[in-house]
Structures are given as structure tokens and as C-alpha cells.
Design a protein around this motif. Structure first.
Motif, PDB file in Angstrom:
ATOM      1  N   ILE A 293       0.843  -1.192   0.000  1.00  0.00           N
ATOM      2  CA  ILE A 293       0.000   0.000   0.000  1.00  0.00           C
ATOM      3  C   ILE A 293       0.881   1.245   0.000  1.00  0.00           C
ATOM      4  O   ILE A 293       1.933   1.265   0.653  1.00  0.00           O
ATOM      5  CB  ILE A 293      -0.948   0.004   1.225  1.00  0.00           C
ATOM      6  CG1 ILE A 293      -2.100   0.973   1.008  1.00  0.00           C
ATOM      7  CG2 ILE A 293      -0.213   0.293   2.501  1.00  0.00           C
ATOM      8  CD1 ILE A 293      -3.236   0.444   0.212  1.00  0.00           C
ATOM      9  N   ALA A 294       0.479   2.239  -0.736  1.00  0.00           N
ATOM     10  CA  ALA A 294       1.201   3.514  -0.806  1.00  0.00           C
ATOM     11  C   ALA A 294       2.688   3.316  -1.109  1.00  0.00           C
ATOM     12  O   ALA A 294       3.549   3.989  -0.550  1.00  0.00           O
ATOM     13  CB  ALA A 294       1.029   4.290   0.495  1.00  0.00           C
ATOM     14  N   GLY A 295       2.974   2.352  -1.990  1.00  0.00           N
ATOM     15  CA  GLY A 295       4.350   2.124  -2.410  1.00  0.00           C
ATOM     16  C   GLY A 295       5.209   1.363  -1.423  1.00  0.00           C
ATOM     17  O   GLY A 295       6.425   1.282  -1.592  1.00  0.00           O
ATOM     18  N   LYS A 296       4.590   0.792  -0.384  1.00  0.00           N
ATOM     19  CA  LYS A 296       5.361   0.082   0.635  1.00  0.00           C
ATOM     20  C   LYS A 296       4.806  -1.318   0.871  1.00  0.00           C
ATOM     21  O   LYS A 296       3.602  -1.526   0.873  1.00  0.00           O
ATOM     22  CB  LYS A 296       5.342   0.861   1.959  1.00  0.00           C
ATOM     23  CG  LYS A 296       6.047   2.205   1.899  1.00  0.00           C
ATOM     24  CD  LYS A 296       6.052   2.871   3.260  1.00  0.00           C
ATOM     25  CE  LYS A 296       6.802   4.202   3.202  1.00  0.00           C
ATOM     26  NZ  LYS A 296       6.835   4.855   4.541  1.00  0.00           N
ATOM     27  N   HIS A 297       5.735  -2.260   1.093  1.00  0.00           N
ATOM     28  CA  HIS A 297       5.343  -3.596   1.508  1.00  0.00           C
ATOM     29  C   HIS A 297       4.945  -3.560   2.979  1.00  0.00           C
ATOM     30  O   HIS A 297       5.687  -3.061   3.820  1.00  0.00           O
ATOM     31  CB  HIS A 297       6.495  -4.586   1.318  1.00  0.00           C
ATOM     32  CG  HIS A 297       6.741  -4.964  -0.107  1.00  0.00           C
ATOM     33  ND1 HIS A 297       7.669  -4.329  -0.903  1.00  0.00           N
ATOM     34  CD2 HIS A 297       6.160  -5.911  -0.894  1.00  0.00           C
ATOM     35  CE1 HIS A 297       7.661  -4.863  -2.116  1.00  0.00           C
ATOM     36  NE2 HIS A 297       6.761  -5.819  -2.138  1.00  0.00           N
ATOM     37  N   MET A 298       3.785  -4.129   3.288  1.00  0.00           N
ATOM     38  CA  MET A 298       3.275  -4.058   4.654  1.00  0.00           C
ATOM     39  C   MET A 298       3.293  -5.406   5.373  1.00  0.00           C
ATOM     40  O   MET A 298       3.015  -5.472   6.568  1.00  0.00           O
ATOM     41  CB  MET A 298       1.839  -3.522   4.639  1.00  0.00           C
ATOM     42  CG  MET A 298       1.700  -2.161   3.975  1.00  0.00           C
ATOM     43  SD  MET A 298       2.738  -0.894   4.724  1.00  0.00           S
ATOM     44  CE  MET A 298       1.921  -0.703   6.301  1.00  0.00           C
ATOM     45  N   GLY A 299       3.581  -6.474   4.684  1.00  0.00           N
ATOM     46  CA  GLY A 299       3.559  -7.788   5.328  1.00  0.00           C
ATOM     47  C   GLY A 299       4.190  -8.839   4.443  1.00  0.00           C
ATOM     48  O   GLY A 299       5.343  -8.716   4.043  1.00  0.00           O
ATOM     49  N   GLY A 300       3.407  -9.841   4.110  1.00  0.00           N
ATOM     50  CA  GLY A 300       3.916 -10.908   3.264  1.00  0.00           C
ATOM     51  C   GLY A 300       2.767 -11.728   2.716  1.00  0.00           C
ATOM     52  O   GLY A 300       1.595 -11.476   3.013  1.00  0.00           O
ATOM     53  N   ILE A 301       3.089 -12.727   1.945  1.00  0.00           N
ATOM     54  CA  ILE A 301       2.071 -13.565   1.324  1.00  0.00           C
ATOM     55  C   ILE A 301       1.495 -14.560   2.327  1.00  0.00           C
ATOM     56  O   ILE A 301       0.298 -14.830   2.343  1.00  0.00           O
ATOM     57  CB  ILE A 301       2.669 -14.301   0.107  1.00  0.00           C
ATOM     58  CG1 ILE A 301       3.096 -13.269  -0.945  1.00  0.00           C
ATOM     59  CG2 ILE A 301       1.680 -15.294  -0.482  1.00  0.00           C
ATOM     60  CD1 ILE A 301       3.914 -13.839  -2.079  1.00  0.00           C
ATOM     61  N   GLY A 302       2.364 -15.091   3.194  1.00  0.00           N
ATOM     62  CA  GLY A 302       1.898 -16.032   4.208  1.00  0.00           C
ATOM     63  C   GLY A 302       1.287 -17.285   3.617  1.00  0.00           C
ATOM     64  O   GLY A 302       1.717 -17.775   2.574  1.00  0.00           O
ATOM     65  N   GLY A 303       0.228 -17.778   4.257  1.00  0.00           N
ATOM     66  CA  GLY A 303      -0.418 -19.004   3.787  1.00  0.00           C
ATOM     67  C   GLY A 303      -1.799 -18.767   3.219  1.00  0.00           C
ATOM     68  O   GLY A 303      -2.556 -19.721   3.016  1.00  0.00           O
ATOM     69  N   SER A 304      -2.145 -17.501   2.939  1.00  0.00           N
ATOM     70  CA  SER A 304      -3.517 -17.186   2.530  1.00  0.00           C
ATOM     71  C   SER A 304      -3.955 -17.949   1.285  1.00  0.00           C
ATOM     72  O   SER A 304      -5.054 -18.516   1.247  1.00  0.00           O
ATOM     73  CB  SER A 304      -3.684 -15.680   2.324  1.00  0.00           C
ATOM     74  OG  SER A 304      -2.769 -15.199   1.356  1.00  0.00           O
ATOM     75  N   MET A 305      -3.115 -17.977   0.253  1.00  0.00           N
ATOM     76  CA  MET A 305      -3.511 -18.667  -0.981  1.00  0.00           C
ATOM     77  C   MET A 305      -3.677 -20.155  -0.761  1.00  0.00           C
ATOM     78  O   MET A 305      -4.560 -20.787  -1.352  1.00  0.00           O
ATOM     79  CB  MET A 305      -2.487 -18.388  -2.075  1.00  0.00           C
ATOM     80  CG  MET A 305      -2.738 -17.107  -2.835  1.00  0.00           C
ATOM     81  SD  MET A 305      -4.286 -17.135  -3.763  1.00  0.00           S
ATOM     82  CE  MET A 305      -3.932 -18.421  -4.952  1.00  0.00           C
ATOM     83  N   ASP A 306      -2.833 -20.742   0.085  1.00  0.00           N
ATOM     84  CA  ASP A 306      -2.948 -22.173   0.369  1.00  0.00           C
ATOM     85  C   ASP A 306      -4.278 -22.478   1.059  1.00  0.00           C
ATOM     86  O   ASP A 306      -4.968 -23.444   0.726  1.00  0.00           O
ATOM     87  CB  ASP A 306      -1.781 -22.619   1.250  1.00  0.00           C
ATOM     88  CG  ASP A 306      -0.437 -22.288   0.644  1.00  0.00           C
ATOM     89  OD1 ASP A 306      -0.133 -22.834  -0.429  1.00  0.00           O
ATOM     90  OD2 ASP A 306       0.306 -21.477   1.231  1.00  0.00           O
ATOM     91  N   PHE A 307      -4.655 -21.637   2.012  1.00  0.00           N
ATOM     92  CA  PHE A 307      -5.903 -21.848   2.738  1.00  0.00           C
ATOM     93  C   PHE A 307      -7.123 -21.559   1.857  1.00  0.00           C
ATOM     94  O   PHE A 307      -8.142 -22.241   1.946  1.00  0.00           O
ATOM     95  CB  PHE A 307      -5.938 -20.984   3.987  1.00  0.00           C
ATOM     96  CG  PHE A 307      -4.919 -21.378   5.029  1.00  0.00           C
ATOM     97  CD1 PHE A 307      -4.777 -22.707   5.428  1.00  0.00           C
ATOM     98  CD2 PHE A 307      -4.101 -20.426   5.617  1.00  0.00           C
ATOM     99  CE1 PHE A 307      -3.838 -23.074   6.379  1.00  0.00           C
ATOM    100  CE2 PHE A 307      -3.167 -20.784   6.583  1.00  0.00           C
ATOM    101  CZ  PHE A 307      -3.039 -22.111   6.962  1.00  0.00           C
ATOM    102  N   ILE A 308      -7.029 -20.546   1.021  1.00  0.00           N
ATOM    103  CA  ILE A 308      -8.132 -20.237   0.114  1.00  0.00           C
ATOM    104  C   ILE A 308      -8.370 -21.379  -0.853  1.00  0.00           C
ATOM    105  O   ILE A 308      -9.508 -21.784  -1.103  1.00  0.00           O
ATOM    106  CB  ILE A 308      -7.844 -18.916  -0.628  1.00  0.00           C
ATOM    107  CG1 ILE A 308      -8.003 -17.735   0.336  1.00  0.00           C
ATOM    108  CG2 ILE A 308      -8.754 -18.743  -1.838  1.00  0.00           C
ATOM    109  CD1 ILE A 308      -7.521 -16.413  -0.219  1.00  0.00           C
ATOM    110  N   GLN A 309      -7.291 -21.938  -1.385  1.00  0.00           N
ATOM    111  CA  GLN A 309      -7.424 -23.084  -2.289  1.00  0.00           C
ATOM    112  C   GLN A 309      -8.036 -24.271  -1.555  1.00  0.00           C
ATOM    113  O   GLN A 309      -8.891 -24.979  -2.095  1.00  0.00           O
ATOM    114  CB  GLN A 309      -6.052 -23.456  -2.861  1.00  0.00           C
ATOM    115  CG  GLN A 309      -6.058 -24.637  -3.818  1.00  0.00           C
ATOM    116  CD  GLN A 309      -6.797 -24.349  -5.118  1.00  0.00           C
ATOM    117  OE1 GLN A 309      -7.073 -23.202  -5.444  1.00  0.00           O
ATOM    118  NE2 GLN A 309      -7.136 -25.392  -5.853  1.00  0.00           N
TER     119      GLN A 309
END
Length: 410
Positions: free
Chosen positions: A316-332
Motif C-alpha cells: 500500500i502507498a508504495g510500501k510492503h506491509m507484510g507478506g504472502i503467508g499461507g492465505s492462498m494455500d488456505f483459500i485453495q
């Protein structure tokens, strides 16, 4: 060579050209990190890797003579990443063990945080199993910070002393994660999310005010039978100990996690408790494994969502605020689960009402963390919409309907 040594002796075996892997979260090895800082003049050129850390990164000197890489950016290093003095790896949590096994990431030395060995010589990884469990089997050398305050958790989460090269005894409190407070916006969103969670579901939620709101709102519902998956938190323990949540099958755990993120309350509950099962990333972040659970409900947050339904959760606003984590794995996993559902829940605007978080399009360079075809249910404090089966025009209208009225067209 002696196996039990001081922190100074243990870190003294590390070479400047080594690649060192640190454990994440509440398993952070502060004693060993501080010793790296003390020996930093000798260790110029050292490469250090970790996931999310809760401490103050003592091993990163002001001159950044030790190279640091991570797949989860926290506040203390955000500026260093933006300036190119620390490095962000855009990888999901599930890929970390695989990348070490394949040699794309290098592990000369694994630093781990474990309980004292039991009578058979096995130490428990305790609150953090995720990638430390696997990396400890890959690294050329393993240095363990051995702490009696580390809970001896159950599951696939142990290592034998014969697999450890050096052991450093400490008796220090574990690093704790203090959950954010629940404001009115989060409370409203949390209550809406609960409308989509059936009794008997397997619930995956992350960290933040909305997950806390979901948990704190459960006592006001008829939900009393859940399994928590992915991460264990203080809020889950409070629900279990108060009797609001139980597992009808007393032989199966209520919490199946790869990380425990909380306080001593959580750590004490997990100690030798079969209701908490700790497993490595290869199991917990494996969407095929997780999808075998019926009614797997995945609740994730977002920084922004565009009118197509694409999700940005890290930039957001040109800055990384966190990471990818496991969200895509859990969504799948939720998409493949019988009766599963994916939920994206977030405030409709920033806290000062300056910017809508539902946007017509993203700024150039914004990463898409969840593609539009994988986004199903979206919740803000202004309502809930279901995007499944909607065309592009219908999606846009639905998302505008739950945007903050201050930013709606017309």
C-alpha cells in the motif's frame, strides 16, 4: 566436541560466508540473535533468513553488514527493505521448506528453539514448527536454544538430540504476540463473518483485529463445535476454557497449527495437551491436506480489493506491509473442501477515512495476492456480498454496495 555450549561458543562456530536460518514468531531465539550482534564485526557478510519476527532484529547492525532476507516484512525492517538494505522474498509459507530442500534457499546453519529433551532424547519445537522442523533436517549444522519455558507440544514436532550439533541452555520467557484491540468496525465485520461459519466447521483465521473480533463474538452465537486450523491464539484458548467451544470427538485436537502466536496463557495451555496438535508447513499449509476437512472456512484480510474482485493484501502507498503467508494455500483448500468457503474481510476505508479500500483499480506495481476467480465472499462493516458466479458488471456493483458511502460514486 561438547554438545552443550555457551551462546558465545555456539555462534563462534558460524562463518561469515554462512547462510543462517532463524525460527519465526514466538519461537524467536533472542539469546542467539543478540550473540550474532555481539560478534557482528567478525560476521561481516553473513546471510540471515527468517519469517515473521516479533523482536527488534538485533542482528541487523546499523551498517547492515549482515545480509537479511525474509518473506514477511515487519515494522522495524520496512525502511531497510524499501532502501534495498534488506530483502523481501515474494513466496508463500508453504513453499519455504520446498525451496530449502531444492537448494534455491541455502541453510548452512539452522538456529532452533526447543524444549529440553525428554527421557528418550526428543526435544519439542513447541510453539513454532512451520519451516524450522524441515530446515533442521536439511541444514549442515543445527544449533538449538534449549528453554524449559518452551511448551512440549504434541504432534509432528520433535527433534532428537542426535540431530542437533550444539545446544545452548537458556531460561527466558518466550517472545509474546499481543493481539490488537477490537474496535467497533472490526466487531461488526466479525459478527457478519460468523453468519457464514456453520457449527462443526474447521476455521482458519489469521492475526489482527478482525480475527480477534470473530473469536470474541462466538459466545453470542450457537456455534460451540469448531476445529481451529493453521494458527493457535489466546482467543481460541479463552473460548475453549470458558466452555464456549469444544470438540465432540474427544480424541481429536481442537487446534491444529503450525504456529502458536500469543502469550504465556496459550503456551501453558499447549504444554503436553493433546487438544493442540502442531505440524510442519508441509501438512498445515498443504491445500490438498486441508481440503480433506469438510466445511473448511478460510477467513483472510485485505489491504485493497478492486472492482474485479482482485485482492492486494501486502502492498500500500508504495510500501510492503507484510507478506504472502499461507492465505492462498488456505483459500485453495476452502475452495476444494466439501462445504468450504473463502471469506475476505476488511474495513471499507482506512481508519482516518482518507482512502477507500475498495478501489476501481490498483496503482501500478501493486501485487495481486488473490486472483478474482478465487474470491467468493467479501465482508466489510457495510455488508456482505457473494461474488461467485457474477459477471464483471455485477461484481463491481456488489463491491460498490459494501464500500464506505463516502467513496461510492454519485
Amino acid at each position: 566436541m561438547r554438545q552443550w555450549v555457551s551462546a558465545e561458543e555456539a555462534i563462534g562456530t558460524i562463518n561469515p560466508d554462512d547462510h543462517v536460518v532463524l525460527p519465526p514468531g514466538c519461537s524467536e531465539v533472542l539469546t542467539l540473535e543478540r550473540e550474532i550482534e555481539r560478534q557482528s564485526e567478525r560476521l561481516i557478510g553473513l546471510n540471515v533468513f527468517s519469517g515473521l519476527l516479533l523482536g527488534d532484529y538485533p542482528f541487523i547492525s546499523k551498517n547492515c553488514q549482515i545480509a537479511y532476507s525474509t518473506y514477511h516484512i515487519m515494522g522495524p525492517i520496512r525502511e531497510l527493505v524499501e532502501n534495498g538494505k534488506a530483502h523481501f522474498l515474494p513466496i508463500s509459507g508453504s513453499r519455504v521448506p520446498e525451496l530449502f530442500k531444492g537448494g534455491q534457499l541455502r541453510a548452512d546453519v539452522a538456529l532452533i528453539h526447543v524444549s529440553p529433551p525428554n527421557g528418550e532424547g526428543f526435544c519439542s519445537f513447541g510453539v513454532s514448527v512451520s519451516y524450522p522442523y524441515s530446515v533442521a533436517r536439511i541444514a549442515e549444522r543445527v544449533i538449538a536454544q534449549v528453554n524449559p519455558r518452551m511448551p512440549r507440544t504434541q504432534g509432528r514436532c520433535t527433534i532428537h538430540i542426535s540431530e542437533i550439533d550444539l545446544m545452548v541452555e537458556v531460561d527466558d520467557p518466550l517472545v509474546e504476540y499481543g493481539p490488537p484491540s477490537v474496535d467497533e468496525v472490526s466487531r461488526v465485520i466479525g459478527e457478519s463473518v460468523l453468519e457464514r461459519i456453520p457449527n462443526g466447521a474447521v476455521l482458519q483465521i489469521g492475526l489482527g483485529s478482525i480475527p480477534e473480533a470473530v473469536l470474541s463474538s462466538i459466545p453470542g452465537t450457537n456455534i460451540n463445535n469448531l476445529t481451529f486450523f493453521g494458527m493457535g491464539t489466546d482467543g481460541m484458548v479463552e473460548l475453549i476454557e470458558s466452555g464456549h467451544i469444544h470438540n465432540r470427538n474427544a480424541k481429536t485436537p481442537i487446534i491444529v497449527a503450525t504456529e502458536l502466536m500469543g502469550s504465556k496463557k496459550l503456551f501453558d495451555y499447549a504444554h503436553e495437551n493433546s487438544m493442540v496438535e502442531m505440524r510442519p508447513s508441509e501438512y498445515v499449509l498443504n491445500s490438498t491436506v486441508a481440503s480433506e476437512y469438510d466445511h473448511f472456512i478460510s477467513v483472510n484480510s485485505a489491504l485493497q480489493i478492486d472492482l474485479y474482485g482482485q485482492v492486494n493484501s501486502e502492498y500500500i502507498a508504495g510500501k510492503h506491509m507484510g507478506g504472502i503467508g499461507g492465505s492462498m494455500d488456505f483459500i485453495q483448500a476452502a475452495r476444494m473442501s466439501n462445504g468450504g468457503e473463502t471469506i475476505i474481510a476488511f474495513p471499507a476505508a482506512d481508519s482516518k477515512k482518507r482512502h477507500s479500500r475498495i478501489v476501481s483499480d490498483f496503482s501500478p506495481g501493486t501485487p495481486i495476492n488473490v486472483p478474482r476467480h478465487m474470491v467468493e465472499t467479501v465482508v466489510t462493516e457495510f455488508g456482505m456480498v457473494h461474488l461467485k458466479g457474477l459477471n464483471l458488471v455485477e461484481r463491481a456493483k456488489a463491491l460498490i454496495s459494501i464500500a464506505d458511502p463516502l467513496f461510492r460514486p454519485g
